[in-house]
Write a protein that holds these residues in place. Structure first.
Motif, PDB file in Angstrom:
ATOM      1  N   GLY A 209    -107.040   3.696 -17.451  1.00  0.00           N
ATOM      2  CA  GLY A 209    -107.745   2.418 -17.438  1.00  0.00           C
ATOM      3  C   GLY A 209    -108.412   2.148 -16.103  1.00  0.00           C
ATOM      4  N   ARG A 210    -109.330   3.009 -15.713  1.00  0.00           N
ATOM      5  CA  ARG A 210    -110.002   2.864 -14.430  1.00  0.00           C
ATOM      6  C   ARG A 210    -111.148   1.850 -14.511  1.00  0.00           C
ATOM      7  N   SER A 211    -111.471   1.266 -13.389  1.00  0.00           N
ATOM      8  CA  SER A 211    -112.566   0.304 -13.311  1.00  0.00           C
ATOM      9  C   SER A 211    -113.877   0.946 -13.754  1.00  0.00           C
ATOM     10  N   HIS A 212    -114.590   0.295 -14.693  1.00  0.00           N
ATOM     11  CA  HIS A 212    -115.900   0.738 -15.186  1.00  0.00           C
ATOM     12  C   HIS A 212    -115.846   2.139 -15.789  1.00  0.00           C
ATOM     13  N   GLN A 213    -114.657   2.585 -16.191  1.00  0.00           N
ATOM     14  CA  GLN A 213    -114.476   3.980 -16.590  1.00  0.00           C
ATOM     15  C   GLN A 213    -115.429   4.434 -17.690  1.00  0.00           C
ATOM     16  N   ILE A 214    -115.485   3.710 -18.784  1.00  0.00           N
ATOM     17  CA  ILE A 214    -116.326   4.124 -19.913  1.00  0.00           C
ATOM     18  C   ILE A 214    -117.789   4.188 -19.492  1.00  0.00           C
ATOM     19  N   ARG A 215    -118.220   3.177 -18.773  1.00  0.00           N
ATOM     20  CA  ARG A 215    -119.623   3.090 -18.367  1.00  0.00           C
ATOM     21  C   ARG A 215    -120.004   4.253 -17.452  1.00  0.00           C
ATOM     22  N   VAL A 216    -119.135   4.564 -16.497  1.00  0.00           N
ATOM     23  CA  VAL A 216    -119.431   5.625 -15.527  1.00  0.00           C
ATOM     24  C   VAL A 216    -119.367   7.005 -16.173  1.00  0.00           C
ATOM     25  N   GLN A 217    -118.340   7.237 -16.995  1.00  0.00           N
ATOM     26  CA  GLN A 217    -118.187   8.568 -17.578  1.00  0.00           C
ATOM     27  C   GLN A 217    -119.321   8.896 -18.554  1.00  0.00           C
ATOM     28  N   PHE A 218    -119.769   7.922 -19.333  1.00  0.00           N
ATOM     29  CA  PHE A 218    -120.873   8.212 -20.245  1.00  0.00           C
ATOM     30  C   PHE A 218    -122.201   8.326 -19.499  1.00  0.00           C
ATOM     31  N   SER A 219    -122.361   7.584 -18.431  1.00  0.00           N
ATOM     32  CA  SER A 219    -123.559   7.747 -17.603  1.00  0.00           C
ATOM     33  C   SER A 219    -123.581   9.149 -17.006  1.00  0.00           C
ATOM     34  N   HIS A 220    -122.434   9.626 -16.534  1.00  0.00           N
ATOM     35  CA  HIS A 220    -122.329  10.972 -15.965  1.00  0.00           C
ATOM     36  C   HIS A 220    -122.610  12.035 -17.021  1.00  0.00           C
ATOM     37  N   LEU A 221    -122.276  11.737 -18.272  1.00  0.00           N
ATOM     38  CA  LEU A 221    -122.530  12.660 -19.375  1.00  0.00           C
ATOM     39  C   LEU A 221    -124.021  12.739 -19.698  1.00  0.00           C
ATOM     40  N   GLY A 222    -124.788  11.747 -19.219  1.00  0.00           N
ATOM     41  CA  GLY A 222    -126.216  11.703 -19.509  1.00  0.00           C
ATOM     42  C   GLY A 222    -126.548  10.754 -20.646  1.00  0.00           C
ATOM     43  N   CYS A 223    -125.551   9.970 -21.069  1.00  0.00           N
ATOM     44  CA  CYS A 223    -125.730   9.019 -22.164  1.00  0.00           C
ATOM     45  C   CYS A 223    -125.213   7.643 -21.745  1.00  0.00           C
ATOM     46  N   PRO A 224    -125.933   6.969 -20.837  1.00  0.00           N
ATOM     47  CA  PRO A 224    -125.451   5.659 -20.385  1.00  0.00           C
ATOM     48  C   PRO A 224    -125.399   4.652 -21.526  1.00  0.00           C
TER      49      PRO A 224
ATOM     50  N   PHE B  91     -99.397   0.868 -25.133  1.00  0.00           N
ATOM     51  CA  PHE B  91    -100.408  -0.168 -25.343  1.00  0.00           C
ATOM     52  C   PHE B  91    -101.716   0.542 -25.646  1.00  0.00           C
ATOM     53  N   GLU B  92    -102.177   0.460 -26.897  1.00  0.00           N
ATOM     54  CA  GLU B  92    -103.361   1.208 -27.324  1.00  0.00           C
ATOM     55  C   GLU B  92    -104.617   0.332 -27.254  1.00  0.00           C
ATOM     56  N   LYS B  93    -105.692   0.923 -26.745  1.00  0.00           N
ATOM     57  CA  LYS B  93    -106.968   0.226 -26.676  1.00  0.00           C
ATOM     58  C   LYS B  93    -108.056   1.119 -27.278  1.00  0.00           C
ATOM     59  N   GLY B  94    -108.805   0.563 -28.219  1.00  0.00           N
ATOM     60  CA  GLY B  94    -109.884   1.306 -28.848  1.00  0.00           C
ATOM     61  C   GLY B  94    -111.203   0.571 -28.690  1.00  0.00           C
ATOM     62  N   TYR B  95    -112.237   1.290 -28.311  1.00  0.00           N
ATOM     63  CA  TYR B  95    -113.546   0.687 -28.059  1.00  0.00           C
ATOM     64  C   TYR B  95    -114.610   1.347 -28.918  1.00  0.00           C
ATOM     65  N   VAL B  96    -115.695   0.609 -29.134  1.00  0.00           N
ATOM     66  CA  VAL B  96    -116.923   1.208 -29.657  1.00  0.00           C
ATOM     67  C   VAL B  96    -118.031   0.885 -28.664  1.00  0.00           C
ATOM     68  N   ALA B  97    -118.984   1.778 -28.566  1.00  0.00           N
ATOM     69  CA  ALA B  97    -120.110   1.588 -27.646  1.00  0.00           C
ATOM     70  C   ALA B  97    -121.353   2.207 -28.250  1.00  0.00           C
ATOM     71  N   VAL B  98    -122.487   1.651 -27.884  1.00  0.00           N
ATOM     72  CA  VAL B  98    -123.769   2.259 -28.243  1.00  0.00           C
ATOM     73  C   VAL B  98    -124.330   2.866 -26.969  1.00  0.00           C
ATOM     74  N   VAL B  99    -124.639   4.162 -27.038  1.00  0.00           N
ATOM     75  CA  VAL B  99    -125.110   4.874 -25.852  1.00  0.00           C
ATOM     76  C   VAL B  99    -126.536   5.374 -26.068  1.00  0.00           C
ATOM     77  N   ARG B 100    -127.234   5.563 -24.961  1.00  0.00           N
ATOM     78  CA  ARG B 100    -128.585   6.118 -24.993  1.00  0.00           C
ATOM     79  C   ARG B 100    -128.512   7.622 -25.249  1.00  0.00           C
ATOM     80  N   GLY B 101    -129.344   8.096 -26.158  1.00  0.00           N
ATOM     81  CA  GLY B 101    -129.363   9.522 -26.449  1.00  0.00           C
ATOM     82  C   GLY B 101    -128.289   9.917 -27.447  1.00  0.00           C
TER      83      GLY B 101
END
Length: 251
Positions: free
Chosen positions: A164-179, A94-104
């Motif tokens: 597929g962890r809860s809030h995964q994309i949001r948390v991992q990019f915030s940790h990267l410094g690009c929320p 089951f494939e899931k693809g996302y796009v997001a706009v991040v800060r920085g």
């Protein structure tokens, strides 16, 4: 085609076994403590009305999107379809693809983020912890920067999840410094109240639970800021790349 009632939702695919829709932003996927109308019950009511079905309507929840996130979702109209799609999720069919706009602007134009995440059920928040932390779960995703806006200090990224962890994309990019743009929970220092989180489920792909034919659902983000910093053809190209099982730029 659109569903009846409010809010009206675009139907991306429908047959006797499946219902694919474009989830509106700020609608919970299922009933929660807010008591607000939720997607699952809204769709059940819509099916009941459109087809004049008596009694309770079955609709199986196969995957979830956070309340502020919009885009492609699939639901099962029979228990057999729900079971087979759940198996596809477990076996990574089951494939899931996302796009997001991040800060920085991420330091690397593409890469893989691997972290251990720990969820606090009381506060419904997730944080990155050291590997081996009790209760921590491994999280992995691939990303590719599709475009940048130096003037706005924003980047458009394509994301492919391995977990597929809860809030995964949001948390991992915030940790990267690009929320994520608009994310008040994991990027409050850079985002302003009232900004809509810029995360979109652009693609969902899976084998049909009965025919085994590959089903590809593509939903483009709205032509609103910050999505409109980039052209529709870029998003369409991402959708085509997802259908081929790759990331944009790898085709």
């Amino acid at each position: 085609m659109r569903t009846s009632g409010e809010p009206g939702m675009t139907i991306l695919y429908e047959d006797n076994h499946l219902l694919g829709i474009e989830k509106p932003v700020n609608v919970p996927t299922q009933e929660d403590a807010s008591g607000d109308p939720d997607l699952l019950n809204l769709l059940k009511a819509d099916i009941k009305e459109r087809y004049g079905k008596p009694g309770n309507v079955y609709l199986g929840l196969v995957h979830r999107l956070d309340r502020p996130v919009g885009g492609a979702m699939i639901f099962a109209k029979t228990s057999k379809a729900a079971s087979r799609l759940s198996d596809a999720v477990r076996t990574r069919g089951f494939e899931k693809g996302y796009v997001a706009v991040v800060r920085g602007i991420p330091a690397q134009a593409s890469g893989t983020l691997t972290d251990t995440l720990l969820k606090d059920e009381k506060t419904n928040t997730v944080r990155v912890v050291k590997k081996g932390t009790p209760g921590g779960r491994d999280a992995k995703l691939d990303y590719r920067v599709l475009g940048t806006s130096v003037q706005d200090n924003l980047s458009l990224v394509q994301i492919r999840l391995h977990t597929g962890r809860s809030h995964q994309i949001r948390v991992q990019f915030s940790h990267l410094g690009c929320p994520l743009y608009g994310d008040q929970k994991y990027g409050a220092a850079l985002n302003k109240p009232g900004e809509q989180i810029a995360l979109w489920s652009l693609y969902v792909g899976f084998p049909h639970p009965v025919s085994k034919e590959m089903i590809d659902l593509v939903s483009l983000p709205p032509r609103l800021y910050p999505w409109n910093l980039w052209e529709d053809r870029l998003y369409r190209g991402v959708g085509e790349a997802c259908k081929s099982g790759g990331m944009a730029g790898e085709m």
